[in-house]
Design a protein around this motif. Sequence first.
Motif, short mmCIF file in Angstrom:
data_model
loop_
_atom_site.label_atom_id
_atom_site.label_comp_id
_atom_site.label_asym_id
_atom_site.label_seq_id
_atom_site.Cartn_x
_atom_site.Cartn_y
_atom_site.Cartn_z
N THR A 41 0.84 -1.20 0.00
CA THR A 41 0.00 0.00 0.00
C THR A 41 0.87 1.25 0.00
OG1 THR A 41 -1.77 -1.18 1.14
CG2 THR A 41 -1.84 1.22 1.24
N GLU A 91 -9.63 -2.03 -0.86
CA GLU A 91 -9.28 -1.33 0.37
C GLU A 91 -7.86 -0.77 0.31
OE1 GLU A 91 -10.58 -4.49 0.29
OE2 GLU A 91 -12.61 -3.84 0.77
N LYS A 95 -6.79 3.17 0.65
CA LYS A 95 -5.80 3.64 1.63
C LYS A 95 -4.64 4.35 0.95
CE LYS A 95 -6.65 0.05 5.08
NZ LYS A 95 -6.09 -1.14 5.75
N GLU A 98 -5.74 7.79 -0.28
CA GLU A 98 -5.86 8.71 0.85
C GLU A 98 -4.47 9.17 1.31
OE1 GLU A 98 -7.15 8.35 5.49
OE2 GLU A 98 -8.51 7.45 4.01
N LYS A 99 -3.56 8.23 1.40
CA LYS A 99 -2.19 8.54 1.83
C LYS A 99 -1.49 9.47 0.84
CE LYS A 99 1.75 6.07 3.76
NZ LYS A 99 2.29 4.77 4.10
#
Length: 137
Positions: A41, A91, A95, A98-99
């Motif tokens: 991620t 998901e 994430k 968003e990061k």
Amino acid sequence: MAVRPFGGGLFRVLLPAGSMRPMADTKQADEQLDKRAEKQTARLAREMQAFAKSHGGSAEGQLAHIGRGRTRVALVGANGEWGNLVARSYEAAQKAAEKAGITLHDDFDGDLAAKVRTGRYEWSRMAGIQLGGPSND
């Protein structure tokens, strides 16, 4: 090791005591998978940030399931250039976006689609081959 008939054409294998290794601790295995997912991620977020930086400083995106649990991340830079990334899960893609500070849209139409700038290469790929345009060899 002894092999004995079990019935119905099946056989039972008897192993000496202590010959089998104990199963891995599932908690430890889960922690390793979580760490791996976090690294993936974080890498995806860095790739999104690099795309945004090299295409006008910001980017917007849209997520779409593409099968086998994978998710396509379609990105559109501030300069209209676009690209795709693939995430291991929906998901993880959320994430990472968003990061990375990527604004996500529900659909790839309307405002987001209007920002896409296609060039000569895209036009030749979309219809040029069928219409006798330049080959892509």
